[in-house]
Design a protein around this motif. Structure first.
Motif, PDB file in Angstrom:
ATOM      1  N   ILE A  54       1.959  10.041  -2.772  1.00 58.26           N
ATOM      2  CA  ILE A  54       1.601  11.330  -2.175  1.00 58.26           C
ATOM      3  C   ILE A  54       1.481  11.115  -0.668  1.00 58.26           C
ATOM      4  N   PRO A  55       1.601  12.164   0.140  1.00 57.07           N
ATOM      5  CA  PRO A  55       1.459  11.998   1.583  1.00 57.07           C
ATOM      6  C   PRO A  55       0.060  11.495   1.949  1.00 57.07           C
ATOM      7  N   VAL A  56       0.024  10.495   2.818  1.00 59.41           N
ATOM      8  CA  VAL A  56      -1.240   9.910   3.261  1.00 59.41           C
ATOM      9  C   VAL A  56      -1.241   9.771   4.778  1.00 59.41           C
ATOM     10  N   LEU A  57      -2.322  10.209   5.402  1.00 60.26           N
ATOM     11  CA  LEU A  57      -2.565   9.954   6.819  1.00 60.26           C
ATOM     12  C   LEU A  57      -3.525   8.783   6.897  1.00 60.26           C
ATOM     13  N   LEU A  58      -3.101   7.704   7.545  1.00 64.83           N
ATOM     14  CA  LEU A  58      -3.893   6.479   7.645  1.00 64.83           C
ATOM     15  C   LEU A  58      -4.321   6.297   9.098  1.00 64.83           C
ATOM     16  N   LEU A  59      -5.621   6.208   9.331  1.00 69.97           N
ATOM     17  CA  LEU A  59      -6.181   6.140  10.682  1.00 69.97           C
ATOM     18  C   LEU A  59      -7.005   4.868  10.819  1.00 69.97           C
ATOM     19  N   ALA A  60      -6.588   3.980  11.720  1.00 62.89           N
ATOM     20  CA  ALA A  60      -7.229   2.661  11.815  1.00 62.89           C
ATOM     21  C   ALA A  60      -7.447   2.257  13.271  1.00 62.89           C
ATOM     22  N   GLY A  61      -8.407   1.389  13.484  1.00 59.82           N
ATOM     23  CA  GLY A  61      -8.695   0.860  14.816  1.00 59.82           C
ATOM     24  C   GLY A  61      -8.196  -0.561  14.955  1.00 59.82           C
ATOM     25  N   ASP A  62      -7.486  -0.848  16.037  1.00 56.91           N
ATOM     26  CA  ASP A  62      -6.949  -2.195  16.233  1.00 56.91           C
ATOM     27  C   ASP A  62      -8.035  -3.234  16.507  1.00 56.91           C
ATOM     28  N   LYS A  63      -9.217  -2.794  16.928  1.00 57.99           N
ATOM     29  CA  LYS A  63     -10.309  -3.747  17.165  1.00 57.99           C
ATOM     30  C   LYS A  63     -11.256  -3.836  15.971  1.00 57.99           C
ATOM     31  N   ASP A  64     -10.898  -3.203  14.879  1.00 50.94           N
ATOM     32  CA  ASP A  64     -11.715  -3.235  13.661  1.00 50.94           C
ATOM     33  C   ASP A  64     -11.717  -4.661  13.112  1.00 50.94           C
ATOM     34  N   ASP A  65     -12.896  -5.274  13.028  1.00 53.67           N
ATOM     35  CA  ASP A  65     -12.985  -6.642  12.510  1.00 53.67           C
ATOM     36  C   ASP A  65     -13.511  -6.681  11.075  1.00 53.67           C
ATOM     37  N   TRP A  66     -13.563  -5.523  10.426  1.00 50.40           N
ATOM     38  CA  TRP A  66     -14.020  -5.437   9.036  1.00 50.40           C
ATOM     39  C   TRP A  66     -12.845  -5.113   8.115  1.00 50.40           C
ATOM     40  N   THR A  67     -12.197  -3.980   8.352  1.00 52.90           N
ATOM     41  CA  THR A  67     -10.985  -3.622   7.614  1.00 52.90           C
ATOM     42  C   THR A  67      -9.828  -3.697   8.613  1.00 52.90           C
ATOM     43  N   LEU A  68      -9.051  -4.749   8.517  1.00 55.59           N
ATOM     44  CA  LEU A  68      -8.105  -5.102   9.573  1.00 55.59           C
ATOM     45  C   LEU A  68      -6.873  -4.197   9.586  1.00 55.59           C
ATOM     46  N   ALA A  69      -6.556  -3.697  10.777  1.00 56.35           N
ATOM     47  CA  ALA A  69      -5.409  -2.801  10.931  1.00 56.35           C
ATOM     48  C   ALA A  69      -4.103  -3.497  10.583  1.00 56.35           C
ATOM     49  N   ASP A  70      -3.999  -4.793  10.862  1.00 50.62           N
ATOM     50  CA  ASP A  70      -2.740  -5.498  10.588  1.00 50.62           C
ATOM     51  C   ASP A  70      -2.426  -5.538   9.089  1.00 50.62           C
ATOM     52  N   ARG A  71      -3.447  -5.510   8.252  1.00 51.50           N
ATOM     53  CA  ARG A  71      -3.199  -5.453   6.806  1.00 51.50           C
ATOM     54  C   ARG A  71      -2.604  -4.095   6.416  1.00 51.50           C
ATOM     55  N   CYS A  72      -3.024  -3.073   7.132  1.00 51.88           N
ATOM     56  CA  CYS A  72      -2.437  -1.754   6.886  1.00 51.88           C
ATOM     57  C   CYS A  72      -1.006  -1.696   7.389  1.00 51.88           C
ATOM     58  N   ARG A  73      -0.747  -2.307   8.532  1.00 50.11           N
ATOM     59  CA  ARG A  73       0.630  -2.364   9.037  1.00 50.11           C
ATOM     60  C   ARG A  73       1.530  -3.073   8.017  1.00 50.11           C
ATOM     61  N   LYS A  74       1.027  -4.173   7.468  1.00 49.41           N
ATOM     62  CA  LYS A  74       1.805  -4.923   6.482  1.00 49.41           C
ATOM     63  C   LYS A  74       2.055  -4.072   5.238  1.00 49.41           C
ATOM     64  N   LEU A  75       1.032  -3.336   4.815  1.00 45.29           N
ATOM     65  CA  LEU A  75       1.184  -2.462   3.653  1.00 45.29           C
ATOM     66  C   LEU A  75       2.229  -1.386   3.909  1.00 45.29           C
ATOM     67  N   VAL A  76       2.100  -0.692   5.022  1.00 43.99           N
ATOM     68  CA  VAL A  76       3.011   0.415   5.321  1.00 43.99           C
ATOM     69  C   VAL A  76       4.454  -0.075   5.429  1.00 43.99           C
ATOM     70  N   SER A  77       4.642  -1.242   6.023  1.00 39.87           N
ATOM     71  CA  SER A  77       6.006  -1.762   6.198  1.00 39.87           C
ATOM     72  C   SER A  77       6.638  -2.170   4.868  1.00 39.87           C
ATOM     73  N   SER A  78       5.809  -2.383   3.848  1.00 43.72           N
ATOM     74  CA  SER A  78       6.328  -2.832   2.549  1.00 43.72           C
ATOM     75  C   SER A  78       6.527  -1.701   1.546  1.00 43.72           C
ATOM     76  N   LEU A  79       6.133  -0.484   1.904  1.00 42.85           N
ATOM     77  CA  LEU A  79       6.176   0.622   0.960  1.00 42.85           C
ATOM     78  C   LEU A  79       7.614   1.029   0.616  1.00 42.85           C
ATOM     79  N   ALA A  80       7.830   1.338  -0.653  1.00 43.37           N
ATOM     80  CA  ALA A  80       9.130   1.852  -1.078  1.00 43.37           C
ATOM     81  C   ALA A  80       9.371   3.240  -0.498  1.00 43.37           C
ATOM     82  N   HIS A  81       8.279   4.000  -0.319  1.00 41.92           N
ATOM     83  CA  HIS A  81       8.367   5.345   0.253  1.00 41.92           C
ATOM     84  C   HIS A  81       7.486   5.417   1.501  1.00 41.92           C
TER      85      HIS A  81
END
Length: 240
Positions: free
Chosen positions: A155-182
């Motif tokens: 489903i459509p998702v808007l993902l909003l993250a902070g690059d200085k977030d040291d708890w939930t890391l933005a780079d993990r989201c970048r990795k997720l988004v780049s791997s998505l089939a859709h």
């Protein structure tokens, strides 16, 4: 009010879920938002977002996934209640909303922050098929992204993250988004100077998540209003 948690896919039903509803004036029907609380549970932040969403014309359901399971917060004990467990609560919330005549059928979104943001990502997975229950869109604020398990967003998702977030890391989201089939379903925005909880109007602070681990939380005067505007536009696109 309360409603049953519902087994969906690999997410097993939990105890009956408590929650509260806020709605605009008038008879409706209204598009609806399920508001998924953070690891701190329901509180002032939940109330602030509920009032904002009602002012935008949405009926809001804020389920409490913690108290029925015997805890008030999981910031330092994240495995007591997991986002995967909370998907069953979201399924129950969708079934409950489907019974309300003041809710527009098929026009339900979910917004979550931190642990709730992770719940949004997990709820968007094709394996749970919450779209068939009426879930149309998700907005995930600084979620914990899991590239290994969250690649089935449908489903459509808007993902909003902070690059200085040291708890939930933005780079993990970048990795997720780049791997998505859709990948076209996800609109991801990364704020260069933002920390965790960048939309919470509170003094800068550090909080623990585990023994020996602390994280910086700070309101961001650039990220917060931009994310709010993007959230409103995204919801309007898919729910109105």
């Amino acid at each position: 009010m309360s409603f049953p948690s519902v087994t969906v896919g690999a997410s097993q039903a939990g105890p009956e879920v408590s929650g509260w509803v806020s709605r605009p004036a008038g008879d409706g029907p209204f598009p609806a938002i399920i508001l998924a609380h953070s690891c701190a549970g329901t509180g002032r932040h939940t109330d602030t977002w509920a009032k904002l969403l009602v002012s935008w014309g949405y009926l809001v359901l804020a389920p409490d996934s913690f108290n029925p399971r015997g805890t008030k917060a999981v910031c330092t004990t994240p495995n007591v209640v997991t986002p995967n467990m909370r998907v069953a609560d979201i399924a129950g919330a969708l079934d409950y909303l489907a019974t309300r005549p003041d809710v527009m059928k098929g026009k339900v979104g979910i917004i979550g922050h931190s642990h709730g943001g992770s719940t949004v990502i997990r709820s968007a997975q094709k394996s749970f098929d919450l779209a068939s229950r009426g879930l149309a869109v998700g907005v995930a604020y600084y979620p914990g992204c899991n590239p290994q398990f969250d690649g089935g967003i449908d489903i459509p998702v808007l993902l909003l993250a902070g690059d200085k977030d040291d708890w939930t890391l933005a780079d993990r989201c970048r990795k997720l988004v780049s791997s998505l089939a859709h990948g076209d379903l996800v609109e991801a925005v990364y704020y260069p100077e933002a920390y965790h909880s960048f939309d919470v109007k509170a003094a800068d602070r550090t909080v623990p998540s585990a023994p020996g681990k602390r994280h910086h939380l700070a309101y961001d005067t650039v990220a917060a209003p931009d994310a709010e505007a993007r959230t409103r536009a995204f919801l309007t696109k898919y729910l109105r």
